[in-house]
Write a protein that holds these residues in place. Structure first.
Motif, PDB file in Angstrom:
ATOM      1  N   MET B 188      -1.012  -0.787   1.711  1.00 20.96           N
ATOM      2  CA  MET B 188      -1.181  -0.857   0.254  1.00 20.96           C
ATOM      3  C   MET B 188      -2.257   0.110  -0.246  1.00 20.96           C
ATOM      4  SD  MET B 188       0.626  -2.203  -1.906  1.00 20.96           S
ATOM      5  CE  MET B 188       0.543  -1.790  -3.628  1.00 20.96           C
ATOM      6  N   LYS B 189      -3.314   0.264   0.537  1.00 19.09           N
ATOM      7  CA  LYS B 189      -4.385   1.167   0.111  1.00 19.09           C
ATOM      8  C   LYS B 189      -3.832   2.599  -0.027  1.00 19.09           C
ATOM      9  CE  LYS B 189      -8.175   3.076   2.161  1.00 19.09           C
ATOM     10  NZ  LYS B 189      -8.466   3.250   3.570  1.00 19.09           N
ATOM     11  N   LYS B 192      -1.585   2.897  -3.111  1.00 19.40           N
ATOM     12  CA  LYS B 192      -2.379   3.025  -4.337  1.00 19.40           C
ATOM     13  C   LYS B 192      -2.934   4.434  -4.486  1.00 19.40           C
ATOM     14  CE  LYS B 192      -3.654  -1.749  -5.228  1.00 19.40           C
ATOM     15  NZ  LYS B 192      -4.508  -2.816  -4.670  1.00 19.40           N
ATOM     16  N   ALA B 195      -0.157   6.600  -5.664  1.00 17.79           N
ATOM     17  CA  ALA B 195       0.161   6.400  -7.077  1.00 17.79           C
ATOM     18  C   ALA B 195      -0.860   7.102  -7.966  1.00 17.79           C
ATOM     19  CB  ALA B 195       0.215   4.905  -7.393  1.00 17.79           C
ATOM     20  N   SER B 325       7.164  -0.307  -4.203  1.00 18.48           N
ATOM     21  CA  SER B 325       5.766  -0.508  -4.615  1.00 18.48           C
ATOM     22  C   SER B 325       5.263   0.678  -5.424  1.00 18.48           C
ATOM     23  CB  SER B 325       4.851  -0.669  -3.404  1.00 18.48           C
ATOM     24  OG  SER B 325       5.415  -1.531  -2.480  1.00 18.48           O
ATOM     25  N   LEU B 329       3.677   1.202  -9.479  1.00 22.16           N
ATOM     26  CA  LEU B 329       2.350   1.737  -9.800  1.00 22.16           C
ATOM     27  C   LEU B 329       2.399   3.097 -10.496  1.00 22.16           C
ATOM     28  CD1 LEU B 329       0.620   0.809  -6.416  1.00 22.16           C
ATOM     29  CD2 LEU B 329       0.362  -0.361  -8.602  1.00 22.16           C
TER      30      LEU B 329
END
Ligand SMILES: Cc1ncc(C[n+]2csc(CCOP(=O)(O)OP(=O)(O)O)c2C)c(N)n1
Lengths: 161, 561
Positions: B188-189, B192, B195, B325, B329
């Protein structure tokens, strides 16, 4: 820049696995300094210790490619790890009566062992890391080395695990 | 139950309905079981290489694993090209080979070859089964490894005595391979960070490859690109992963990519690589590749990341999950300036050819596109026609363009078309072939005739090994060394229409532009077996644009009309 890394892999103890790993190295042109394999505390798992040379990029690929093989259970690059590294060497040098005292002195400094003596040769066993074995080999050269064999490096991490 | 029957029962548990291959001494027990089994459709091919390509074509067209079967020794070695083809393009194929009896292994016995040794570098994994008790579990593992993570071919070598040995059969429910756990979810990091980079980019490009198709992520890719208004270029292997008809589409990039795709890569400030691997045919000269761009790389195979090009934001995992995901974002942006710039490149150098009275190969493909309404499954051989098939057919869906991208195997396309048709029996399947490549597996016409498989083979016959001739034309001062396939002069050999007819297939020869549409219609309507159309095209047509090998991606040669 060329670096020298010690990589330790736990692999399935099965026929064909060594071929898969050595094949990977030759196919991708990786340079192996040494490769040592032996069974671990679990009879179905072997530990392979591989010393490779290459730049950062190559070494990263080596670890990733090893990880990709289904027969490889875990891979660890010991680059930033405190480890104990050992390699065992047997070397037969020319040793007539005159040279023996000198040789025995070197043997004792290196905490090596004489394991066989013949008419004019002597076989010495010495254990250590790469630097120690290289230094010892250099010192033996003037005595004329007849034969030399090494097991290749094996290594384990230091500290409680 | 004996090993041969355990094998078939295990295959059925994996959902196998069709297999391709050829029998032989060390697989007779398996064939004896096939004789009794009505639930597996075994397709007897005329060459094992073709069997491997059929399994591959079946897999690419359906997303399921394809299966082929061959005997020991020469049967197994004949599979090798097919396995290597599937390996380089990450195709789930399970190959089963007979082997001499375990007591003879290593003795240079009749028809013995070290099959696991020979195929090790061209398979994702392989097995030699020496105990019948291991067989069911091995089949389970083989299918799991072939299909999961980055897919690939897996081979099972099965000695004949193991096929004959008895044991009780129970198929394992689960696979547990401690050394094999592909990472599916992206970090996830990292997502992000990606994004954030996307949202602040002014000139982003998505560079998507075959991984998008393998992961079933085409729709996710579309949503992502549409939301961020990000232009998309595809690799050869990615063809079909994003609709050619979208205004965001830049077509293919790389050596024979579009001018505008290569330009966009070179001038972008952010490349979002999805299921692609920065192959040398795509990047051009590495030190001049997209100098200003930051690079995000999404791939399930960690070894693909930072292999050739240094990546700024790597995300390891399945691109379907990650794209979902990432889309959430990503902020909507117009990026008008960037699109205007790309628009001007598109206008300046579209993909085109001389639209005159001559019978040009590009025209043939355009007409196939029109007459199948872009709805066929297209397979290709390797060469110029392969590039034209990419340029001039309109692909809007994944698994409709099957081509040997990684290995570049001449002889792939026709058997792959047969495999595709077995996998998708209601689809029109057209193989776009060169006269050189088609002859590498032309014998499979017999397989198609016997089984009434209606694939259409469109031979773009230039009487040359055209792609090599093009290199000799452009870089070796027209020294055409051993690339002419005809008799001295230009008499074309063979007459493909007659060859087809001799096999009992439909064979049509087309010499003029005006005959093209009629011939294609006739071939498409023929449902009793294969149809071969021999298009005698312009002989020295070249593929453009072209980035010469070793040049930078924007050092593009464009056709001088
Ligand atoms: C098995 C194999 N052998 C050789 C090559 C090298 N090669 C690449 S393209 C090509 C020519 C292909 O000729 P053809 O099938 O007639 O297609 P064209 O380029 O004329 O469209 C050759 C020989 C290859 N890719 N595969």
């Amino acid at each position: 820049m060329k670096l020298r890394h010690t990589i330790s892999a736990l692999v399935e103890n099965r026929s064909g696995v060594l071929a898969k790993i050595s094949g990977l190295f030759s196919a991708r042109g990786y340079n192996i300094d040494s490769l040592a394999v032996g069974v671990t505390e679990s009879p179905d798992v072997s530990r392979m210790t591989i010393v490779v040379k290459g730049d950062e990029n190559v070494l990263e690929q080596v670890t990733k490619q090893l990880n990709k093989l289904p027969d490889v259970i875990t891979v660890k690059d010991f680059k930033d790890t405190d480890i104990v590294e050992r390699d065992l060497m047997l070397v037969r040098v020319e040793a007539d009566k005159k040279k023996r005292p000198e040789l025995l002195e070197i043997v004792s400094v290196f905490r090596a062992k004489v394991v066989d003596v013949a008419q004019d040769t002597m076989m010495i066993e010495v254990t250590g890391d790469e630097d120690k074995l290289r230094a010892f080999t250099e010192l033996m050269r003037p005595y004329s080395i007849r034969e030399l064999a090494r097991t290749g490096v094996i290594a384990l991490e230091r500290g409680g695990k | 139950m004996n090993g041969a029957k355990i094998l078939l029962e295990s295959l059925k548990k994996e959902g196998v309905k069709v297999m391709f291959g050829i029998c032989g001494g060390s697989v007779i027990p398996v064939f004896d079981e096939l004789y009794k089994d009505k639930n597996i459709n075994f397709v007897l091919t005329r060459h094992e290489q073709a069997a491997a390509h059929m399994a591959d074509g079946y897999a690419r067209a359906t997303g399921k694993a394809g299966v082929c079967l061959a005997t020991s020794g020469p049967g197994a070695t004949n599979l090798v090209t097919g396995l290597a083809t599937a390996y380089l393009d990450s195709v789930p194929v399970v190959a089963i080979t007979g082997q001499v009896a375990t007591s003879l292994v290593g003795n240079d016995a009749f028809q013995e070859a070290d099959t696991t040794g020979i195929t090790r570098p061209v398979t994702k994994h392989n097995y030699l089964v020496t105990d019948v008790k291991d067989l069911a579990r091995t089949v389970k593992e083989a299918f799991h490894i072939a299909r999961s993570g980055r897919p690939g071919p897996v081979l099972i070598d099965l000695p004949v005595d193991v096929q004959r040995s008895d044991t009780s059969f129970s198929y394992p429910e689960k696979v547990e391979i401690r050394g094999y756990k592909p990472k599916i979810k992206g970090h996830m990091k990292q997502i992000k960070a990606a994004a954030a980079a996307i949202n602040s980019s002014k000139r982003p490009v998505i560079y998507a490859g075959g991984g998008v198709i393998l992961s079933g992520a085409s729709e996710h890719l579309k949503k992502f690109a549409d939301k961020g208004k990000i232009p998309v270029t595809l690799t050869l292997m990615g063809t079909g992963a994003f609709p050619d008809t979208s205004p965001l589409s830049l077509g293919m990039l790389g050596m024979h990519g579009t001018f505008y795709a290569n330009k966009a890569m070179q001038e972008s400030d952010l490349i979002i690589a999805v299921g692609s691997r920065f192959d040398d045919r795509v990047t051009g000269r590495l030190c001049d590749f997209a100098k200003e761009a930051k690079i995000i790389h999404i791939d399930i195979d960690p070894t693909s990341i930072s292999k050739t090009v240094k990546v700024d934001i790597p995300i390891v995992g399945d691109c379907k999950n990650i794209l979902t995901s990432l889309t959430r974002l990503t902020e909507s942006r117009e990026r008008d300036k960037w699109h205007k710039k790309i628009g001007s490149w598109k206008k300046k150098c579209p993909i085109t050819y001389a639209r005159d009275d001559k019978l040009r190969p590009q025209y043939v493909i355009e007409q196939i596109d029109k007459l199948t309404r872009g709805n066929a499954v297209i397979t290709t051989e390797v060469g110029q026609h392969q590039m034209w098939a990419q340029h001039f057919y309109t692909y809007t869906k994944p698994r409709t363009f099957l081509s040997s991208g990684g290995l570049g195997t001449m002889g792939y396309g026709f058997p792959a078309a047969v495999g595709a048709r077995y996998g998708r029996p209601r689809k029109t399947v057209v193989c776009i072939a060169g006269d050189g490549s088609f002859q590498m597996n032309i014998q499979e016409l017999a397989t198609c005739v016997v089984n009434k498989i209606p694939v259409v083979v469109a031979v773009l016959n230039n009487n040359f090994l055209g792609m090599v001739r093009q290199w000799q034309d452009l870089f070796f001062e027209k020294r055409y060394s051993h690339v002419c396939l005809g008799k001295s002069g230009c008499e074309r050999v063979p007459d493909f229409a007659k060859v087809a007819q001799a096999y009992g297939a439909m064979g049509i020869r087309v010499e003029k532009k005006s005959q093209v549409r009629g011939a294609i219609k006739k071939a498409l309507e023929y449902k009793d077996g294969p149809a071969v159309i021999d298009f005698l095209t312009e002989r020295e047509e070249n593929v453009y644009p072209m980035v010469p090998a070793g040049a930078a991606l924007d050092e593009i040669m464009i056709e001088m009309a």
